[in-house]
Write a protein that holds these residues in place. Structure first.
Motif, PDB file in Angstrom:
ATOM      1  N   ALA A   1       2.642 -63.807 -50.931  1.00 57.97           N
ATOM      2  CA  ALA A   1       2.791 -62.961 -49.748  1.00 57.97           C
ATOM      3  C   ALA A   1       2.374 -63.707 -48.486  1.00 57.97           C
ATOM      4  CB  ALA A   1       1.946 -61.697 -49.902  1.00 57.97           C
ATOM      5  N   ALA A   2       3.189 -63.581 -47.433  1.00 52.31           N
ATOM      6  CA  ALA A   2       2.877 -64.259 -46.175  1.00 52.31           C
ATOM      7  C   ALA A   2       1.609 -63.717 -45.541  1.00 52.31           C
ATOM      8  CB  ALA A   2       4.060 -64.121 -45.205  1.00 52.31           C
ATOM      9  N   ASN A   3       1.344 -62.413 -45.717  1.00 48.16           N
ATOM     10  CA  ASN A   3       0.165 -61.841 -45.078  1.00 48.16           C
ATOM     11  C   ASN A   3      -1.131 -62.228 -45.786  1.00 48.16           C
ATOM     12  OD1 ASN A   3       0.344 -60.298 -47.383  1.00 48.16           O
ATOM     13  ND2 ASN A   3       0.664 -58.351 -46.335  1.00 48.16           N
ATOM     14  N   ALA A   4      -1.029 -62.982 -46.893  1.00 52.25           N
ATOM     15  CA  ALA A   4      -2.234 -63.469 -47.571  1.00 52.25           C
ATOM     16  C   ALA A   4      -2.607 -64.876 -47.110  1.00 52.25           C
ATOM     17  CB  ALA A   4      -2.016 -63.469 -49.081  1.00 52.25           C
ATOM     18  N   LEU A   5      -1.814 -65.430 -46.186  1.00 54.05           N
ATOM     19  CA  LEU A   5      -2.008 -66.822 -45.805  1.00 54.05           C
ATOM     20  C   LEU A   5      -3.198 -67.045 -44.889  1.00 54.05           C
ATOM     21  CD1 LEU A   5       1.693 -67.860 -45.049  1.00 54.05           C
ATOM     22  CD2 LEU A   5       0.341 -68.457 -47.049  1.00 54.05           C
ATOM     23  N   PHE A   6      -3.514 -66.073 -44.083  1.00 57.56           N
ATOM     24  CA  PHE A   6      -4.346 -66.360 -42.933  1.00 57.56           C
ATOM     25  C   PHE A   6      -5.778 -65.900 -43.139  1.00 57.56           C
ATOM     26  CE2 PHE A   6       0.019 -65.162 -41.759  1.00 57.56           C
ATOM     27  CZ  PHE A   6       0.498 -66.453 -41.614  1.00 57.56           C
ATOM     28  N   ARG A   7      -6.672 -66.874 -43.111  1.00 59.47           N
ATOM     29  CA  ARG A   7      -8.095 -66.624 -43.261  1.00 59.47           C
ATOM     30  C   ARG A   7      -8.800 -66.975 -41.954  1.00 59.47           C
ATOM     31  NH1 ARG A   7      -9.604 -66.372 -48.714  1.00 59.47           N
ATOM     32  NH2 ARG A   7      -7.809 -65.622 -49.897  1.00 59.47           N
ATOM     33  N   ASN A   8      -9.807 -66.180 -41.605  1.00 63.93           N
ATOM     34  CA  ASN A   8     -10.585 -66.483 -40.415  1.00 63.93           C
ATOM     35  C   ASN A   8     -11.413 -67.744 -40.634  1.00 63.93           C
ATOM     36  OD1 ASN A   8      -9.702 -64.200 -39.008  1.00 63.93           O
ATOM     37  ND2 ASN A   8     -11.280 -62.917 -39.937  1.00 63.93           N
ATOM     38  N   CYS A   9     -11.530 -68.542 -39.599  1.00 63.07           N
ATOM     39  CA  CYS A   9     -12.405 -69.707 -39.661  1.00 63.07           C
ATOM     40  C   CYS A   9     -13.156 -69.807 -38.337  1.00 63.07           C
ATOM     41  CB  CYS A   9     -11.625 -70.988 -39.944  1.00 63.07           C
ATOM     42  SG  CYS A   9     -10.262 -71.299 -38.819  1.00 63.07           S
ATOM     43  N   VAL A  10     -14.350 -70.329 -38.407  1.00 61.91           N
ATOM     44  CA  VAL A  10     -15.244 -70.345 -37.252  1.00 61.91           C
ATOM     45  C   VAL A  10     -15.110 -71.670 -36.508  1.00 61.91           C
ATOM     46  CG1 VAL A  10     -17.637 -70.235 -36.490  1.00 61.91           C
ATOM     47  CG2 VAL A  10     -16.862 -68.801 -38.390  1.00 61.91           C
ATOM     48  N   PHE A  11     -14.913 -71.593 -35.203  1.00 65.50           N
ATOM     49  CA  PHE A  11     -14.916 -72.777 -34.354  1.00 65.50           C
ATOM     50  C   PHE A  11     -16.144 -72.730 -33.452  1.00 65.50           C
ATOM     51  CE2 PHE A  11     -10.165 -72.826 -34.939  1.00 65.50           C
ATOM     52  CZ  PHE A  11     -10.156 -73.999 -35.665  1.00 65.50           C
ATOM     53  N   PHE A  12     -16.737 -73.896 -33.242  1.00 59.47           N
ATOM     54  CA  PHE A  12     -17.940 -73.966 -32.438  1.00 59.47           C
ATOM     55  C   PHE A  12     -17.672 -74.380 -31.002  1.00 59.47           C
ATOM     56  CE2 PHE A  12     -19.326 -74.554 -36.831  1.00 59.47           C
ATOM     57  CZ  PHE A  12     -20.305 -73.573 -36.912  1.00 59.47           C
ATOM     58  N   ASP A  13     -16.461 -74.750 -30.691  1.00 53.84           N
ATOM     59  CA  ASP A  13     -16.138 -75.087 -29.305  1.00 53.84           C
ATOM     60  C   ASP A  13     -14.665 -74.805 -29.047  1.00 53.84           C
ATOM     61  OD1 ASP A  13     -14.502 -77.599 -29.792  1.00 53.84           O
ATOM     62  OD2 ASP A  13     -16.414 -78.182 -30.682  1.00 53.84           O
ATOM     63  N   GLU A  14     -14.335 -74.649 -27.800  1.00 52.13           N
ATOM     64  CA  GLU A  14     -12.977 -74.289 -27.388  1.00 52.13           C
ATOM     65  C   GLU A  14     -11.979 -75.408 -27.653  1.00 52.13           C
ATOM     66  OE1 GLU A  14     -10.673 -72.733 -23.321  1.00 52.13           O
ATOM     67  OE2 GLU A  14     -12.807 -73.260 -23.293  1.00 52.13           O
ATOM     68  N   SER A  15     -12.446 -76.653 -27.632  1.00 54.02           N
ATOM     69  CA  SER A  15     -11.525 -77.784 -27.782  1.00 54.02           C
ATOM     70  C   SER A  15     -10.811 -77.765 -29.129  1.00 54.02           C
ATOM     71  CB  SER A  15     -12.281 -79.106 -27.614  1.00 54.02           C
ATOM     72  OG  SER A  15     -13.246 -79.273 -28.640  1.00 54.02           O
ATOM     73  N   ALA A  16     -11.490 -77.276 -30.181  1.00 53.83           N
ATOM     74  CA  ALA A  16     -10.858 -77.226 -31.501  1.00 53.83           C
ATOM     75  C   ALA A  16      -9.687 -76.258 -31.503  1.00 53.83           C
ATOM     76  CB  ALA A  16     -11.883 -76.828 -32.561  1.00 53.83           C
ATOM     77  N   VAL A  17      -9.830 -75.132 -30.822  1.00 52.83           N
ATOM     78  CA  VAL A  17      -8.744 -74.160 -30.728  1.00 52.83           C
ATOM     79  C   VAL A  17      -7.555 -74.767 -29.991  1.00 52.83           C
ATOM     80  CG1 VAL A  17      -8.082 -71.866 -29.901  1.00 52.83           C
ATOM     81  CG2 VAL A  17     -10.405 -72.265 -30.753  1.00 52.83           C
ATOM     82  N   ILE A  18      -7.849 -75.475 -28.907  1.00 53.23           N
ATOM     83  CA  ILE A  18      -6.793 -76.114 -28.116  1.00 53.23           C
ATOM     84  C   ILE A  18      -6.102 -77.199 -28.935  1.00 53.23           C
ATOM     85  CG2 ILE A  18      -6.342 -77.521 -26.074  1.00 53.23           C
ATOM     86  CD1 ILE A  18      -8.665 -76.047 -24.707  1.00 53.23           C
ATOM     87  N   THR A  19      -6.895 -77.978 -29.680  1.00 50.02           N
ATOM     88  CA  THR A  19      -6.326 -79.039 -30.509  1.00 50.02           C
ATOM     89  C   THR A  19      -5.417 -78.463 -31.584  1.00 50.02           C
ATOM     90  OG1 THR A  19      -8.249 -80.466 -30.151  1.00 50.02           O
ATOM     91  CG2 THR A  19      -6.857 -80.952 -32.053  1.00 50.02           C
ATOM     92  N   ALA A  20      -5.854 -77.391 -32.236  1.00 48.60           N
ATOM     93  CA  ALA A  20      -5.034 -76.759 -33.278  1.00 48.60           C
ATOM     94  C   ALA A  20      -3.706 -76.285 -32.712  1.00 48.60           C
ATOM     95  CB  ALA A  20      -5.801 -75.592 -33.899  1.00 48.60           C
ATOM     96  N   GLN A  21      -3.748 -75.713 -31.517  1.00 49.60           N
ATOM     97  CA  GLN A  21      -2.519 -75.236 -30.885  1.00 49.60           C
ATOM     98  C   GLN A  21      -1.597 -76.402 -30.536  1.00 49.60           C
ATOM     99  OE1 GLN A  21      -1.405 -72.315 -30.671  1.00 49.60           O
ATOM    100  NE2 GLN A  21       0.279 -72.456 -29.204  1.00 49.60           N
ATOM    101  N   ALA A  22      -2.165 -77.479 -30.002  1.00 52.55           N
ATOM    102  CA  ALA A  22      -1.358 -78.639 -29.627  1.00 52.55           C
ATOM    103  C   ALA A  22      -0.712 -79.280 -30.855  1.00 52.55           C
ATOM    104  CB  ALA A  22      -2.223 -79.662 -28.891  1.00 52.55           C
ATOM    105  N   LEU A  23      -1.471 -79.389 -31.937  1.00 51.45           N
ATOM    106  CA  LEU A  23      -0.909 -79.944 -33.176  1.00 51.45           C
ATOM    107  C   LEU A  23       0.238 -79.080 -33.679  1.00 51.45           C
ATOM    108  CD1 LEU A  23      -4.202 -80.888 -35.073  1.00 51.45           C
ATOM    109  CD2 LEU A  23      -2.515 -82.496 -34.139  1.00 51.45           C
TER     110      LEU A  23
END
Length: 292
Positions: A92-114
């Protein structure tokens, strides 16, 4: 398409291409020959969130390496197992997404850019099939009764090369990049952007390789208990595509940032952990993911 120059669209005969979302578990999309002149690209409807989840999870484990505990590999396997089952068992596609903790904003930006660069590559790869007329050639060979396995693999490598060329910067509009093309360092900016996009694509192939190898292992160990596909898809092995891509992209100037080095060892460690589980423990992890 909006980021490609008019010259690139005209040169590669890409003006009349349609795209649609399809519910089909596959990393890369599929291009269909509709008739003698038109093609349709079908994109996995979960492609963008799927790739984003891969990138976010990898960055999460990378950024928390200093706090690694004894359950780290178990948590990693639980995080990535739903994605393996999505491809190998129509999970199931809705089983794919798990929450994960980021400690800084740059990781979120990097994930989006990748994710953006990986989506670009998938789309440019499919446009390569259109420009090189692969769907119609495959269709004609099938109608004549020929085995298309070998030529299909060569077409995949050719489409990867086409995508790399488009992503190299020359075919993209300057709007693609965060910079003014009139600046003296514009060429350097494009060169650095090209390297970053190559790194994102290499990560994409690492993800594909992990899914392929993890699924094959599950098939070997638990194929009698759970219905799994005989193979992931008809494409060349992800490892072979990665090797060919690196030969084309990097030549004598390898670019191997920390996240790529980490991804290689991280996924090797996850697979080693899985192979060390007993059949009953491995089956229990599958049941836990399916139930949740």
């Amino acid at each position: 398409m909006a980021e490609l120059t008019d010259e690139a669209i005209r040169c590669h005969n890409l003006r009349d291409v349609a795209c649609t979302l399809v519910k089909r578990p596959a990393f890369n999309a599929t291009t269909f020959a509709l008739d003698d002149a038109n093609s349709l690209i079908g994109l996995n409807f979960a492609l963008e969130p799927l790739l984003k989840n891969f990138n976010r999870q990898l960055l999460h484990f990378h950024n928390t390496e200093h706090a690694a505990g004894p359950q780290r590999m178990a948590r990693a396997w639980s995080a990535f197992l739903p994605m393996v089952l999505y491809f190998w068992a129509n999970g199931a596609a809705n089983a794919l997404f798990r929450n994960c903790v980021f400690f800084d904003e740059s990781a979120v930006i990097t994930a989006q850019a990748l994710t953006i660069s990986q989506l670009d590559f998938v789309l440019m790869h499919e446009l390569g099939h259109v420009s090189l007329d692969h769907p119609r050639q495959i269709k004609a060979l099938k109608m004549s009764g020929e085995d298309v396995t070998t030529i299909r693999h060569e077409f995949e490598f050719a489409a990867d090369a086409f995508a790399l060329e488009l992503m190299g910067g020359r075919a993209f509009s300057p709007l693609k990049y965060q910079g003014d093309p009139r600046r003296p360092d514009a060429d350097d900016t494009l060169s650095k952007q090209g390297l970053l996009e190559c790194d994102a694509v290499r990560l994409l192939f690492r993800y594909m390789q992990f899914v392929d190898e993890a699924g094959r292992h599950l098939k070997q160990r638990l194929g009698h208990d759970i219905e799994l596909k005989d193979r992931l898809d008809s494409h060349p092995r992800a490892r072979d595509r990665l090797n060919r891509f690196e030969q084309m992209a990097l030549h004598d100037t390898p670019h191997n940032p920390d996240i790529l080095r980490y991804a290689t060892s991280f996924f090797d460690n996850v697979l080693a952990y899985v192979k060390g589980l007993s059949d009953s423990d491995l089956s229990e992890t599958l049941n836990r993911v399916v139930i949740n």
